[in-house]
Design a protein around this motif. Structure first.
Motif, mmCIF file in Angstrom:
data_model
loop_
_atom_site.group_PDB
_atom_site.id
_atom_site.type_symbol
_atom_site.label_atom_id
_atom_site.label_comp_id
_atom_site.label_asym_id
_atom_site.label_seq_id
_atom_site.Cartn_x
_atom_site.Cartn_y
_atom_site.Cartn_z
ATOM 1 N N THR A 242 6.081 -5.767 -12.135
ATOM 2 C CA THR A 242 5.025 -5.189 -11.305
ATOM 3 C C THR A 242 4.621 -3.804 -11.790
ATOM 4 O OG1 THR A 242 5.814 -6.451 -9.399
ATOM 5 C CG2 THR A 242 4.387 -4.569 -8.941
ATOM 6 N N ARG A 243 5.585 -3.046 -12.254
ATOM 7 C CA ARG A 243 5.277 -1.680 -12.694
ATOM 8 C C ARG A 243 4.187 -1.661 -13.752
ATOM 9 N NH1 ARG A 243 9.359 3.258 -14.177
ATOM 10 N NH2 ARG A 243 7.753 4.705 -14.912
ATOM 11 N N ALA A 244 4.298 -2.530 -14.740
ATOM 12 C CA ALA A 244 3.302 -2.549 -15.809
ATOM 13 C C ALA A 244 1.921 -2.926 -15.281
ATOM 14 C CB ALA A 244 3.736 -3.533 -16.897
ATOM 15 N N GLN A 245 1.884 -3.790 -14.274
ATOM 16 C CA GLN A 245 0.604 -4.250 -13.738
ATOM 17 C C GLN A 245 -0.064 -3.212 -12.838
ATOM 18 O OE1 GLN A 245 0.442 -8.661 -12.774
ATOM 19 N NE2 GLN A 245 2.646 -8.363 -12.739
ATOM 20 N N LEU A 246 0.730 -2.306 -12.247
ATOM 21 C CA LEU A 246 0.184 -1.319 -11.319
ATOM 22 C C LEU A 246 0.172 0.098 -11.877
ATOM 23 C CD1 LEU A 246 0.564 -3.746 -9.393
ATOM 24 C CD2 LEU A 246 1.147 -2.128 -7.609
ATOM 25 N N THR A 247 0.453 0.252 -13.145
ATOM 26 C CA THR A 247 0.426 1.567 -13.781
ATOM 27 C C THR A 247 -0.944 1.823 -14.411
ATOM 28 O OG1 THR A 247 2.800 1.511 -14.242
ATOM 29 C CG2 THR A 247 1.483 2.997 -15.586
ATOM 30 N N GLY A 248 -1.379 3.073 -14.367
ATOM 31 C CA GLY A 248 -2.642 3.439 -14.990
ATOM 32 C C GLY A 248 -3.821 3.442 -14.042
ATOM 33 N N TYR A 249 -3.542 3.458 -12.739
ATOM 34 C CA TYR A 249 -4.624 3.460 -11.744
ATOM 35 C C TYR A 249 -4.792 4.852 -11.147
ATOM 36 C CZ TYR A 249 -5.080 -1.558 -12.065
ATOM 37 O OH TYR A 249 -5.338 -2.831 -12.535
ATOM 38 N N ASP A 250 -6.020 5.138 -10.755
ATOM 39 C CA ASP A 250 -6.360 6.460 -10.225
ATOM 40 C C ASP A 250 -6.200 6.561 -8.719
ATOM 41 O OD1 ASP A 250 -7.517 7.568 -12.793
ATOM 42 O OD2 ASP A 250 -8.813 5.817 -12.493
ATOM 43 N N ALA A 251 -6.320 5.432 -8.022
ATOM 44 C CA ALA A 251 -6.304 5.467 -6.560
ATOM 45 C C ALA A 251 -5.794 4.155 -5.995
ATOM 46 C CB ALA A 251 -7.701 5.754 -6.015
ATOM 47 N N CYS A 252 -5.214 4.247 -4.807
ATOM 48 C CA CYS A 252 -4.820 3.072 -4.031
ATOM 49 C C CYS A 252 -5.465 3.180 -2.659
ATOM 50 C CB CYS A 252 -3.302 2.985 -3.892
ATOM 51 S SG CYS A 252 -2.756 1.623 -2.819
ATOM 52 N N PHE A 253 -6.183 2.134 -2.265
ATOM 53 C CA PHE A 253 -6.760 2.038 -0.922
ATOM 54 C C PHE A 253 -5.904 1.055 -0.133
ATOM 55 C CE2 PHE A 253 -11.205 2.821 -2.969
ATOM 56 C CZ PHE A 253 -10.865 4.141 -3.203
ATOM 57 N N PHE A 254 -5.116 1.569 0.794
ATOM 58 C CA PHE A 254 -4.162 0.734 1.522
ATOM 59 C C PHE A 254 -4.765 0.342 2.867
ATOM 60 C CE2 PHE A 254 -0.315 -0.722 3.514
ATOM 61 C CZ PHE A 254 0.441 -1.211 2.463
ATOM 62 N N CYS A 255 -5.356 -0.858 2.911
ATOM 63 C CA CYS A 255 -6.066 -1.346 4.097
ATOM 64 C C CYS A 255 -5.301 -2.448 4.817
ATOM 65 C CB CYS A 255 -7.438 -1.882 3.691
ATOM 66 S SG CYS A 255 -8.462 -0.708 2.799
ATOM 67 N N LEU A 256 -4.075 -2.675 4.415
ATOM 68 C CA LEU A 256 -3.275 -3.734 5.010
ATOM 69 C C LEU A 256 -2.745 -3.287 6.366
ATOM 70 C CD1 LEU A 256 -0.676 -5.794 3.007
ATOM 71 C CD2 LEU A 256 -0.223 -5.120 5.356
ATOM 72 N N GLY A 257 -2.880 -4.152 7.363
ATOM 73 C CA GLY A 257 -2.382 -3.793 8.682
ATOM 74 C C GLY A 257 -2.434 -4.975 9.635
ATOM 75 N N VAL A 258 -1.726 -4.853 10.741
ATOM 76 C CA VAL A 258 -1.696 -5.899 11.755
ATOM 77 C C VAL A 258 -1.852 -5.263 13.134
ATOM 78 C CG1 VAL A 258 -0.244 -7.476 10.425
ATOM 79 C CG2 VAL A 258 0.823 -5.780 11.933
ATOM 80 N N SER A 259 -2.238 -6.076 14.101
ATOM 81 C CA SER A 259 -2.295 -5.614 15.482
ATOM 82 C C SER A 259 -0.881 -5.569 16.044
ATOM 83 C CB SER A 259 -3.152 -6.567 16.317
ATOM 84 O OG SER A 259 -3.014 -6.282 17.695
ATOM 85 N N SER A 260 -0.615 -4.572 16.877
ATOM 86 C CA SER A 260 0.709 -4.453 17.488
ATOM 87 C C SER A 260 0.840 -5.302 18.746
ATOM 88 C CB SER A 260 0.988 -2.986 17.859
ATOM 89 O OG SER A 260 0.069 -2.550 18.849
ATOM 90 N N ALA A 261 -0.263 -5.905 19.191
ATOM 91 C CA ALA A 261 -0.252 -6.688 20.438
ATOM 92 C C ALA A 261 0.727 -7.856 20.343
ATOM 93 C CB ALA A 261 -1.654 -7.198 20.747
ATOM 94 N N GLY A 262 1.647 -7.919 21.281
ATOM 95 C CA GLY A 262 2.604 -9.013 21.319
ATOM 96 C C GLY A 262 3.671 -8.974 20.247
ATOM 97 N N MET A 263 3.804 -7.873 19.565
ATOM 98 C CA MET A 263 4.755 -7.764 18.465
ATOM 99 C C MET A 263 5.847 -6.763 18.821
ATOM 100 S SD MET A 263 3.956 -6.876 14.456
ATOM 101 C CE MET A 263 2.890 -8.310 14.300
ATOM 102 N N GLY A 264 7.096 -7.116 18.545
ATOM 103 C CA GLY A 264 8.202 -6.215 18.799
ATOM 104 C C GLY A 264 8.122 -4.974 17.937
ATOM 105 N N GLU A 265 8.743 -3.897 18.409
ATOM 106 C CA GLU A 265 8.626 -2.628 17.703
ATOM 107 C C GLU A 265 9.215 -2.676 16.303
ATOM 108 O OE1 GLU A 265 9.693 2.107 18.332
ATOM 109 O OE2 GLU A 265 9.243 0.806 20.033
ATOM 110 N N GLU A 266 10.373 -3.334 16.133
ATOM 111 C CA GLU A 266 10.999 -3.373 14.814
ATOM 112 C C GLU A 266 10.144 -4.148 13.820
ATOM 113 O OE1 GLU A 266 13.566 -1.709 13.627
ATOM 114 O OE2 GLU A 266 13.537 -0.695 15.569
ATOM 115 N N THR A 267 9.566 -5.264 14.278
ATOM 116 C CA THR A 267 8.709 -6.059 13.397
ATOM 117 C C THR A 267 7.463 -5.274 13.019
ATOM 118 O OG1 THR A 267 9.481 -8.104 14.421
ATOM 119 C CG2 THR A 267 7.436 -8.222 13.170
ATOM 120 N N TYR A 268 6.865 -4.608 14.011
ATOM 121 C CA TYR A 268 5.665 -3.822 13.734
ATOM 122 C C TYR A 268 5.985 -2.659 12.794
ATOM 123 C CZ TYR A 268 1.372 -1.197 14.452
ATOM 124 O OH TYR A 268 0.188 -0.525 14.249
ATOM 125 N N ARG A 269 7.121 -2.019 12.971
ATOM 126 C CA ARG A 269 7.516 -0.921 12.094
ATOM 127 C C ARG A 269 7.735 -1.416 10.664
ATOM 128 N NH1 ARG A 269 11.524 0.766 14.686
ATOM 129 N NH2 ARG A 269 10.576 2.585 15.668
#
Length: 227
Positions: free
Chosen positions: A63-90
């Protein structure tokens, strides 16, 4: 100089909007979309890295070789906390984000990392609202890394250009509220944005920086208007 971008969460509503703007904008040279499922999108700028377990992916030697050499990361991954336990959501909201960010801080030190948080995030980490407290911890931990990290805290997000949410309840809500968006924009302009503005703002921050590292909706919309 055009930038190379890593995009997490490109199948979600925000990620779809960000991907669209990246593919349309000459300031972005290429996009590597990292996710659990294929996008079903073809474009000369776009490459995909698909793995069912993203935390495990970040620990693979290749993975390192595939993700090296980039200028920016846009981290848009997320889930709703509705109905989800705190440990799972964390685990999903904090732990996965930090796993990716720590790896990128080692592989691309000093690169831009933009995390989509949310309006009302609790920077003190002491409040009673689960999602706000955990996102607050995530923001605080990201700011300690060897990254040029920015937190985006959008309020209401209007999806444009046929983009939809993967969550059924949210899809229904957007159908109902779509006719009201022009009114919301007039009455509360500092609390509403669009998927297009989010994408444009991320590109602007990645190419030019920003005056603050925590951007509320007003900052996001203002940044998106940059030429």
């Amino acid at each position: 100089m055009p930038i190379k971008v890593i995009l997490f969460g490109a199948t979600g509503m925000v990620g779809q909007g960000v991907l669209r703007e990246c593919l349309r904008d000459d300031r972005v040279e290429s996009v590597l979309a990292v996710g659990r499922t294929p996008l079903g999108v073809e474009h000369p700028k776009l490459r995909e890295l698909v793995h069912p377990d993203l935390a495990a992916l970040m620990s693979l030697p290749a993975t390192r070789a595939q993700l090296t050499g980039y200028d920016a990361c846009f981290f848009c991954l997320g889930v709703s906390s509705a109905g989800m336990g705190e440990e799972t959501y964390r685990r999903i909201t904090h732990d996965l984000t930090l796993t990716a960010a720590r790896a990128l801080s080692s592989w691309n030190p000093g690169s831009t990392f933009i995390y989509v948080s949310g309006q009302g995030t609790d920077s003190t980490e002491q409040g009673r609202i689960k999602w706000a407290r955990i996102k607050g911890r995530t923001e605080n931990d990201l700011l300690t890394l060897d990254l040029d990290a920015y937190m985006f805290r959008p309020g209401y997000i209007q999806p444009l250009h046929g983009i939809t949410s993967k969550t059924r309840l949210y899809r229904a809500a957007y159908v109902v509220t779509k006719p009201l968006y022009p009114v919301l924009r007039r009455l509360a302009p500092n609390h509403v944005t669009t998927t297009e503005q989010l994408g444009r703002a991320m590109i602007a921050v990645a190419t030019e920086g920003a005056r603050v590292h925590v951007l509320e909706t007003e900052d996001i919309n203002g940044t998106a208007s940059r030429l």
